[in-house]
Design a protein around this motif. Structure first.
Motif, PDB file in Angstrom:
ATOM      1  N   ASP A   1       9.498  -2.115 -16.099  1.00 29.45           N
ATOM      2  CA  ASP A   1       8.149  -2.206 -15.542  1.00 29.45           C
ATOM      3  C   ASP A   1       7.724  -3.639 -15.241  1.00 29.45           C
ATOM      4  O   ASP A   1       6.569  -3.889 -14.881  1.00 29.45           O
ATOM      5  CB  ASP A   1       7.132  -1.565 -16.489  1.00 29.45           C
ATOM      6  CG  ASP A   1       7.105  -2.226 -17.860  1.00 29.45           C
ATOM      7  OD1 ASP A   1       7.933  -3.129 -18.101  1.00 29.45           O
ATOM      8  OD2 ASP A   1       6.266  -1.832 -18.692  1.00 29.45           O
TER       9      ASP A   1
ATOM     10  N   ARG B   1       0.394   2.107 -17.519  1.00 27.08           N
ATOM     11  CA  ARG B   1       1.728   2.478 -17.033  1.00 27.08           C
ATOM     12  C   ARG B   1       1.641   3.523 -15.928  1.00 27.08           C
ATOM     13  O   ARG B   1       2.383   3.455 -14.940  1.00 27.08           O
ATOM     14  CB  ARG B   1       2.586   2.990 -18.186  1.00 27.08           C
ATOM     15  CG  ARG B   1       3.976   3.448 -17.755  1.00 27.08           C
ATOM     16  CD  ARG B   1       4.925   3.506 -18.923  1.00 27.08           C
ATOM     17  NE  ARG B   1       5.239   2.159 -19.398  1.00 27.08           N
ATOM     18  CZ  ARG B   1       5.930   1.912 -20.514  1.00 27.08           C
ATOM     19  NH1 ARG B   1       6.351   2.922 -21.257  1.00 27.08           N
ATOM     20  NH2 ARG B   1       6.188   0.674 -20.880  1.00 27.08           N
TER      21      ARG B   1
ATOM     22  N   TRP C   1       0.685   1.813 -12.854  1.00 22.32           N
ATOM     23  CA  TRP C   1       1.832   1.086 -12.300  1.00 22.32           C
ATOM     24  C   TRP C   1       2.749   2.029 -11.531  1.00 22.32           C
ATOM     25  O   TRP C   1       3.225   1.683 -10.441  1.00 22.32           O
ATOM     26  CB  TRP C   1       2.590   0.402 -13.436  1.00 22.32           C
ATOM     27  CG  TRP C   1       3.904  -0.190 -13.036  1.00 22.32           C
ATOM     28  CD1 TRP C   1       4.104  -1.313 -12.283  1.00 22.32           C
ATOM     29  CD2 TRP C   1       5.206   0.307 -13.360  1.00 22.32           C
ATOM     30  NE1 TRP C   1       5.458  -1.538 -12.117  1.00 22.32           N
ATOM     31  CE2 TRP C   1       6.154  -0.565 -12.771  1.00 22.32           C
ATOM     32  CE3 TRP C   1       5.662   1.396 -14.092  1.00 22.32           C
ATOM     33  CZ2 TRP C   1       7.531  -0.369 -12.895  1.00 22.32           C
ATOM     34  CZ3 TRP C   1       7.028   1.594 -14.222  1.00 22.32           C
ATOM     35  CH2 TRP C   1       7.943   0.716 -13.628  1.00 22.32           C
TER      36      TRP C   1
ATOM     37  N   HIS D   1      12.523  -3.058 -10.482  1.00 23.48           N
ATOM     38  CA  HIS D   1      12.868  -1.926 -11.340  1.00 23.48           C
ATOM     39  C   HIS D   1      14.226  -1.343 -10.971  1.00 23.48           C
ATOM     40  O   HIS D   1      15.000  -0.933 -11.837  1.00 23.48           O
ATOM     41  CB  HIS D   1      11.785  -0.846 -11.224  1.00 23.48           C
ATOM     42  CG  HIS D   1      11.755  -0.166  -9.886  1.00 23.48           C
ATOM     43  ND1 HIS D   1      11.121  -0.709  -8.782  1.00 23.48           N
ATOM     44  CD2 HIS D   1      12.312   0.993  -9.460  1.00 23.48           C
ATOM     45  CE1 HIS D   1      11.271   0.099  -7.748  1.00 23.48           C
ATOM     46  NE2 HIS D   1      11.989   1.129  -8.126  1.00 23.48           N
TER      47      HIS D   1
END
Length: 361
Positions: free
Chosen positions: A166, A91, A94, A3
């Motif tokens: 992501d 998400r 994550w 990322h």
């Protein structure tokens, strides 16, 4: 750490997170978690043994986990209660697990390994390294989580991003591995392992870790540079892009992210060997394993970044190449949106103006 690479190599993401107003808010977001991590360290020092590496890493990971979700919420601009409904459980999970816990543990290992290299061994003097292994990761996690949240806020406000940092694009790429991708990853692994084994026969003792780190870093950084160009052409005709790029621009990418992230991965793995596996860095096999992982990861990630950069280049309304000093966006860091984009980004002006008003309020 993919990322982080995406946020600094892909132009659309870099332009978004390096605006002056964003930087001002980011400094505050990074400062507060550092103070909190120091307070947690002081409290934990009296309640548990931070001389045990696993305990320290777990605590650092948990602090980074909380830091990540808080910083993401600030960048995202929605209340905690609405995060899951707004962005989905996957998400948010994550952010908590990868950007928070895993990334925090990786950075703690990086700090411990770096201190070990300069003679400040956590195993012998745990207090100072333990404190730094909690504070430094929390500030870095806060920075990245805030930037990701801000990108998500822009996306929700109507500004599309071809790549969200992501790793979804990487998973899609790995679902259809091409011979070119497999070849570059194999080249990274084989090249770094071969150099490591050759160097192990020439250098041993205390200098082995430094020598191995220098050689593996340069080899992996070089493979990463070439893989980036290969990714832009899906493995074909990448030499044309390489030869048409100025040497100073090639050196910039080779230096960052090439050498910078290759050395980062090397130190993280060294820290894992020393403090998680508790293996001394003296075995040629261990050195070769670390070298292979560094070479393979750098080849994979840089190929992926080149692939995503190629997709961005082909999007209508994307960032014009004339605005960038080089393909790697190094020249735009530190500049404001107004200085960089001008009229070329007029289509996104409404979103950016809304963001500027929001940031200053």
């Amino acid at each position: 750490m993919l990322h982080r690479l995406a946020l600094r190599v892909l132009p659309s993401l870099t332009l978004a997170v390096t605006e002056d107003s964003v930087r001002t808010r980011k400094r505050l977001v990074m400062f507060v978690p550092g103070l909190v991590a120091f307070a947690v360290y002081r409290a934990a020092k009296h309640g548990m043994s931070l001389a045990e590496p696993v305990t320290l890493l777990l605590l650092s990971g948990l602090v980074s986990l909380v830091t990540a979700i808080c910083a993401y919420r600030v960048g995202r601009g929605v209340p905690f209660a609405q995060l899951v409904s707004a962005d989905g459980a996957r998400r948010i999970g994550w952010i908590l697990a990868w950007i928070g816990f895993v990334y925090g543990v990786q950075l703690s290992l990086l700090v411990l390994a770096l201190l070990w290299l300069v003679g400040y061994d956590y195993a012998k003097h745990p207090d100072g390294p333990a404190m730094m292994a909690m504070i430094i990761p929390s500030t870095a996690v806060a920075r990245d989580a805030f930037e990701i949240g801000y990108v998500r806020w822009l996306e929700a406000s109507g500004r599309p991003f071809v790549t969200f940092p992501d790793g979804a694009g990487l998973r899609a790429l790995l679902a259809r591995v091409t011979p070119a991708l497999a070849g570059w990853v194999a080249a990274g692994v084989a090249g770094c392992v071969s150099l490591s084994l050759l160097l192990a026969a020439l250098v041993s003792g205390d200098m082995a870790v430094l020598a191995q780190g220098a050689v593996v870093t340069m080899a992996a950084g070089t493979v990463g540079l070439l893989a980036f160009f290969a990714g832009q052409g899906n493995g074909a005709a990448w030499t044309a892009g390489l030869s048409s790029t100025r040497w100073n621009e090639l050196v910039k990418f080779w230096w960052w992210p090439g050498l910078a992230f290759a050395s980062t991965y090397y130190l993280v793995l060294v820290g894992g060997c020393l403090y998680v596996l508790k293996q001394p860095m003296s075995s040629p096999g261990l050195f070769a394993g670390v070298a292979g992982l560094v070479g393979g990861v750098m080849a994979l990630y840089c190929y992926y970044l080149g692939h995503r950069r190629d997709i961005e280049n082909r999007q209508p309304g994307g960032v014009p190449s004339a605005l960038l000093r080089c393909p790697f966006v190094m020249g735009i860091l530190g500049k404001s949106r107004e200085a960089i984009a001008g009229t070329a980004l007029s289509g996104s002006a409404a979103v950016f103006d809304k963001n500027s008003q929001r940031a200053s309020s």
